[in-house]
Design a protein around this motif. Structure first.
Motif, PDB file in Angstrom:
ATOM      1  N   GLY A   1      -0.530  -9.431  -6.125  1.00  0.00           N
ATOM      2  CA  GLY A   1      -0.536  -8.141  -6.702  1.00  0.00           C
ATOM      3  C   GLY A   1      -1.869  -7.497  -6.704  1.00  0.00           C
ATOM      4  O   GLY A   1      -2.210  -6.391  -5.916  1.00  0.00           O
ATOM      5  N   PRO A   2      -2.802  -7.991  -7.365  1.00  0.00           N
ATOM      6  CA  PRO A   2      -4.266  -7.622  -7.359  1.00  0.00           C
ATOM      7  C   PRO A   2      -4.848  -7.273  -5.993  1.00  0.00           C
ATOM      8  O   PRO A   2      -5.522  -6.462  -5.759  1.00  0.00           O
ATOM      9  CB  PRO A   2      -5.214  -8.454  -8.417  1.00  0.00           C
ATOM     10  N   VAL A   3      -4.710  -8.482  -5.117  1.00  0.00           N
ATOM     11  CA  VAL A   3      -5.432  -8.428  -3.836  1.00  0.00           C
ATOM     12  C   VAL A   3      -4.844  -7.174  -3.072  1.00  0.00           C
ATOM     13  O   VAL A   3      -5.513  -6.602  -2.289  1.00  0.00           O
ATOM     14  CB  VAL A   3      -5.204  -9.921  -3.276  1.00  0.00           C
ATOM     15  N   LEU A   4      -3.538  -7.158  -2.981  1.00  0.00           N
ATOM     16  CA  LEU A   4      -2.711  -6.240  -2.092  1.00  0.00           C
ATOM     17  C   LEU A   4      -2.879  -4.734  -2.741  1.00  0.00           C
ATOM     18  O   LEU A   4      -3.071  -3.844  -1.915  1.00  0.00           O
ATOM     19  CB  LEU A   4      -1.318  -6.238  -1.965  1.00  0.00           C
ATOM     20  N   THR A   5      -3.141  -4.682  -4.183  1.00  0.00           N
ATOM     21  CA  THR A   5      -3.370  -3.287  -4.607  1.00  0.00           C
ATOM     22  C   THR A   5      -4.750  -2.874  -4.394  1.00  0.00           C
ATOM     23  O   THR A   5      -4.766  -1.656  -3.887  1.00  0.00           O
ATOM     24  CB  THR A   5      -3.375  -3.452  -5.998  1.00  0.00           C
ATOM     25  N   LEU A   6      -5.786  -3.661  -4.201  1.00  0.00           N
ATOM     26  CA  LEU A   6      -6.983  -3.200  -3.674  1.00  0.00           C
ATOM     27  C   LEU A   6      -7.058  -3.024  -2.276  1.00  0.00           C
ATOM     28  O   LEU A   6      -7.745  -2.045  -1.664  1.00  0.00           O
ATOM     29  CB  LEU A   6      -7.935  -4.342  -4.147  1.00  0.00           C
ATOM     30  N   ILE A   7      -6.306  -3.880  -1.337  1.00  0.00           N
ATOM     31  CA  ILE A   7      -6.042  -3.517  -0.053  1.00  0.00           C
ATOM     32  C   ILE A   7      -5.692  -2.192   0.318  1.00  0.00           C
ATOM     33  O   ILE A   7      -6.145  -1.409   1.018  1.00  0.00           O
ATOM     34  CB  ILE A   7      -5.454  -4.692   0.688  1.00  0.00           C
ATOM     35  N   ILE A   8      -4.160  -1.965  -0.154  1.00  0.00           N
ATOM     36  CA  ILE A   8      -3.734  -0.532  -0.105  1.00  0.00           C
ATOM     37  C   ILE A   8      -4.473   0.462  -0.382  1.00  0.00           C
ATOM     38  O   ILE A   8      -4.665   1.500   0.150  1.00  0.00           O
ATOM     39  CB  ILE A   8      -2.362  -0.718  -0.798  1.00  0.00           C
ATOM     40  N   GLY A   9      -5.250   0.331  -1.973  1.00  0.00           N
ATOM     41  CA  GLY A   9      -6.070   1.421  -2.081  1.00  0.00           C
ATOM     42  C   GLY A   9      -7.237   1.756  -1.413  1.00  0.00           C
ATOM     43  O   GLY A   9      -7.488   2.800  -1.201  1.00  0.00           O
ATOM     44  N   GLY A  10      -7.837   0.434  -0.525  1.00  0.00           N
ATOM     45  CA  GLY A  10      -8.845   0.815   0.137  1.00  0.00           C
ATOM     46  C   GLY A  10      -8.609   1.400   1.376  1.00  0.00           C
ATOM     47  O   GLY A  10      -9.263   2.457   1.916  1.00  0.00           O
ATOM     48  N   ILE A  11      -7.184   1.232   2.008  1.00  0.00           N
ATOM     49  CA  ILE A  11      -6.848   1.773   3.204  1.00  0.00           C
ATOM     50  C   ILE A  11      -6.417   3.241   2.947  1.00  0.00           C
ATOM     51  O   ILE A  11      -6.976   4.248   3.418  1.00  0.00           O
ATOM     52  CB  ILE A  11      -5.455   1.364   3.541  1.00  0.00           C
ATOM     53  N   ALA A  12      -6.101   3.405   1.491  1.00  0.00           N
ATOM     54  CA  ALA A  12      -5.562   4.922   1.194  1.00  0.00           C
ATOM     55  C   ALA A  12      -6.879   5.919   1.200  1.00  0.00           C
ATOM     56  O   ALA A  12      -6.866   6.861   1.474  1.00  0.00           O
ATOM     57  CB  ALA A  12      -4.887   4.966  -0.084  1.00  0.00           C
TER      58      ALA A  12
ATOM     59  N   ILE B   1       9.004  -3.256  -1.693  1.00  0.00           N
ATOM     60  CA  ILE B   1       9.257  -2.524  -2.978  1.00  0.00           C
ATOM     61  C   ILE B   1       7.760  -2.457  -3.645  1.00  0.00           C
ATOM     62  O   ILE B   1       7.406  -1.609  -4.134  1.00  0.00           O
ATOM     63  CB  ILE B   1      10.086  -3.143  -4.135  1.00  0.00           C
ATOM     64  N   PHE B   2       7.106  -3.413  -3.596  1.00  0.00           N
ATOM     65  CA  PHE B   2       5.633  -3.366  -4.138  1.00  0.00           C
ATOM     66  C   PHE B   2       4.571  -2.534  -3.470  1.00  0.00           C
ATOM     67  O   PHE B   2       4.230  -1.620  -4.023  1.00  0.00           O
ATOM     68  CB  PHE B   2       4.840  -4.800  -4.124  1.00  0.00           C
ATOM     69  N   PHE B   3       4.706  -2.422  -2.041  1.00  0.00           N
ATOM     70  CA  PHE B   3       4.012  -1.367  -1.595  1.00  0.00           C
ATOM     71  C   PHE B   3       4.285   0.067  -1.848  1.00  0.00           C
ATOM     72  O   PHE B   3       3.572   0.762  -1.729  1.00  0.00           O
ATOM     73  CB  PHE B   3       4.488  -1.986  -0.039  1.00  0.00           C
ATOM     74  N   GLY B   4       5.641   0.419  -1.781  1.00  0.00           N
ATOM     75  CA  GLY B   4       6.230   1.756  -1.967  1.00  0.00           C
ATOM     76  C   GLY B   4       5.705   1.998  -3.481  1.00  0.00           C
ATOM     77  O   GLY B   4       5.224   3.483  -3.483  1.00  0.00           O
ATOM     78  N   THR B   5       5.735   1.247  -4.563  1.00  0.00           N
ATOM     79  CA  THR B   5       5.349   1.603  -5.619  1.00  0.00           C
ATOM     80  C   THR B   5       3.985   1.753  -5.889  1.00  0.00           C
ATOM     81  O   THR B   5       3.510   2.870  -6.595  1.00  0.00           O
ATOM     82  CB  THR B   5       5.984   0.493  -6.703  1.00  0.00           C
ATOM     83  N   VAL B   6       3.301   1.002  -5.279  1.00  0.00           N
ATOM     84  CA  VAL B   6       1.766   1.219  -5.347  1.00  0.00           C
ATOM     85  C   VAL B   6       1.387   2.210  -4.634  1.00  0.00           C
ATOM     86  O   VAL B   6       0.267   3.016  -5.261  1.00  0.00           O
ATOM     87  CB  VAL B   6       0.827  -0.050  -4.838  1.00  0.00           C
ATOM     88  N   LEU B   7       1.864   2.365  -3.612  1.00  0.00           N
ATOM     89  CA  LEU B   7       1.403   3.643  -2.828  1.00  0.00           C
ATOM     90  C   LEU B   7       1.584   4.935  -3.534  1.00  0.00           C
ATOM     91  O   LEU B   7       0.793   6.007  -3.488  1.00  0.00           O
ATOM     92  CB  LEU B   7       1.963   3.819  -1.356  1.00  0.00           C
ATOM     93  N   PHE B   8       2.688   4.936  -4.181  1.00  0.00           N
ATOM     94  CA  PHE B   8       3.249   6.144  -4.797  1.00  0.00           C
ATOM     95  C   PHE B   8       2.335   6.518  -6.054  1.00  0.00           C
ATOM     96  O   PHE B   8       1.951   7.450  -6.378  1.00  0.00           O
ATOM     97  CB  PHE B   8       4.696   6.095  -5.504  1.00  0.00           C
ATOM     98  N   ALA B   9       1.857   5.308  -6.749  1.00  0.00           N
ATOM     99  CA  ALA B   9       1.081   5.249  -8.004  1.00  0.00           C
ATOM    100  C   ALA B   9      -0.393   5.920  -7.542  1.00  0.00           C
ATOM    101  O   ALA B   9      -0.998   6.587  -8.250  1.00  0.00           O
ATOM    102  CB  ALA B   9       0.924   3.965  -8.536  1.00  0.00           C
ATOM    103  N   ILE B  10      -0.837   5.634  -6.291  1.00  0.00           N
ATOM    104  CA  ILE B  10      -2.207   5.801  -6.201  1.00  0.00           C
ATOM    105  C   ILE B  10      -2.620   6.971  -5.390  1.00  0.00           C
ATOM    106  O   ILE B  10      -3.854   7.409  -5.236  1.00  0.00           O
ATOM    107  CB  ILE B  10      -3.114   4.327  -5.754  1.00  0.00           C
ATOM    108  N   GLU B  11      -1.470   7.422  -4.408  1.00  0.00           N
ATOM    109  CA  GLU B  11      -1.668   8.398  -3.387  1.00  0.00           C
ATOM    110  C   GLU B  11      -1.348   9.822  -4.095  1.00  0.00           C
ATOM    111  O   GLU B  11      -0.463   9.889  -4.666  1.00  0.00           O
ATOM    112  CB  GLU B  11      -0.805   8.194  -2.313  1.00  0.00           C
TER     113      GLU B  11
END
Length: 450
Positions: free
Chosen positions: A73-84, A237-247
């Motif tokens: 969770g934390p690793v992918l959150t930071l990766i998705i956030g960095g890409i965003a 499901i994780f990907f979509g929820t995190v992307l929704f939250a940070i973008e």
């Protein structure tokens, strides 16, 4: 705040051959030619950024981590956030480059996509006729989706309170009860009029977050009871929820447009980078500790997990229900503004009827969000669907595509690395969007059938 559907106060710049910039365009700085009424300082913009980025989406992070695990969770959150964040830099820099090329102070997201596609590789020309309505459509649908999620969130929060102290009712009945309050606030058509409501909501959020964190840290179980990793099938499901939250593409562009010193927005230690670092830290911490506390029982909003019988917990639910009710009007403003101001108002010649027709459009939007919320009452799945579908396109695919088009005339650097990078971003966005949307829809159907 001005939505992406609004123009920059002048006629949209006409597309021309982007490979031959106007004479002297290198000396033209769009930032110096912006005529912004009541511009915001860097600190004010920073405050707006945090407010726009830290909303109800953060409350879904424990549920997101339940689909990833406390290590993944934390690793992918930071990766998705960095890409965003990188894609936001791409988008803002590309829009600036087009403004410089066309010698205009500002252009909207949809204007930039239209002009960029016109000047870019011929292979993308087939999108050109629908570029403007396509971008506007995704922006409008995204904010509509947020409003659907908010209807579910408000209803679930009220239901828990009413179930505890009055009578147990189906959540769909609570959705019916909030229809009138939603429309009353949504009938306010001016962001200036909504500003006091927004300020009040901001102050209430601090209190609400404090209460939630108090319950999370109160009784943490042994970390060994939680999973460090989850099945790959749960990651979409994780990907979509995190992307929704940070973008928040539309809001992020709007507050940059209103800055007195827009150059400070994308500096290495500017508003975007520092603000997103704080946002990602908060989201990661709440997701990690929220999952640690509630595990697989983490619901679509962590406020639905805190003790139902405790008075302090009920106060938190009331706070977040009220702030979300206020935010419904702000997020829905974008959808109504695009539909009415950009596409429908020009068709109504009798201007004396404009207010009536706009209110009817807004009432229709409220009813449609209600219908979608009734049909799909699972908050976490709805979050994932909206995030996967809309934000993969708005936050990942379109920015990468725009940079490909903007750099077409000047080349893509050594070994065409810039082109390869953007194609990979587009592929990542397409893959994440398709897989995430498919998994979300399948789970929604399964839940509906059961």
């Amino acid at each position: 705040m001005k939505s992406e559907s609004q123009t920059s106060g002048k006629e949209a710049p006409k597309a021309s051959n982007g490979n031959n910039a106007a004479s002297g365009s290198d000396d033209y700085d769009p930032h110096l030619h912006r005529n912004v009424e009541n511009p915001t300082t860097t600190m004010q913009t920073f405050a707006h950024f945090l407010k726009a980025s830290i909303g109800s989406g953060v409350l879904a992070m424990p549920s997101a981590f339940a689909n990833a695990g406390y290590i993944t969770g934390p690793v992918l959150t930071l990766i998705i956030g960095g890409i965003a964040v990188h894609c936001l830099h791409i988008l803002i820099n590309s829009m600036y480059a087009l403004c410089k090329r066309k010698r205009v102070p500002y252009m909207t997201f949809s204007e930039a996509m239209t002009i960029g596609l016109h000047d870019g590789p011929p292979i993308f020309k087939f999108v050109l006729p629908i570029a403007t309505p396509l971008v506007d459509g995704f922006l409008a649908f995204y904010h509509f989706g947020i409003c659907c999620v908010y209807v579910v969130f408000i209803s679930e929060s009220i239901k828990q309170i009413v179930d505890e102290y009055l009578v147990v009712l189906d959540v769909r009945l609570h959705m019916c009860f909030i229809l009138i309050p939603l429309f009353l606030l949504y009938s306010i058509r001016s962001l200036r009029t909504l500003a006091p409501f927004s300020t009040t909501a901001n102050l209430m959020l601090f209190v609400g977050f404090g209460i939630v964190l108090y319950y999370i840290f109160a009784t943490l179980p042994p970390i060994s009871t939680r999973k460090p990793f989850q099945e790959i099938s749960r990651l979409p499901i994780f990907f979509g929820t995190v992307l929704f939250a940070i973008e928040a593409v539309g809001v992020i562009l709007a507050i940059e447009e209103k800055m007195a010193k827009p150059k400070s927005y994308i500096k290495p230690f500017g508003v975007l980078n520092v603000g997103m670092a704080i946002v990602l830290s908060l989201y990661t911490l709440l997701g990690f500790f929220g999952y640690w506390e509630y595990g697989d029982e983490a619901l679509g909003s962590v406020t639905l997990n805190i003790p139902q019988e405790a008075v302090l917990a009920q106060v938190a639910k009331i706070i977040f229900a009220i702030t979300t009710w206020i935010t419904y009007a702000l997020q829905g403003y974008v959808t109504a503004d695009i539909i009415w101001n950009k596409y429908l108002s020009k068709r109504v010649k009798n201007k004396s009827r404009h207010v009536l027709y706009e209110l009817l459009i807004r009432a229709t939007i409220v009813l449609l969000t209600f219908c979608f919320a009734v049909a799909i009452p699972d908050l976490s799945l709805f979050l994932s669907l909206v995030g996967s579908f809309c934000l993969s396109i708005l936050g990942l695919i379109f920015p990468a595509l725009l940079q490909i088009c903007v750099q077409y005339g000047g080349g893509y650097g050594v070994w065409k690395l810039m082109l390869v990078k953007n194609l990979l971003l587009m592929a990542f966005g397409i893959f994440g969007g398709v897989v995430g949307s498919y998994v979300s829809i399948v789970q929604i159907i399964d839940n509906y059938n059961t």
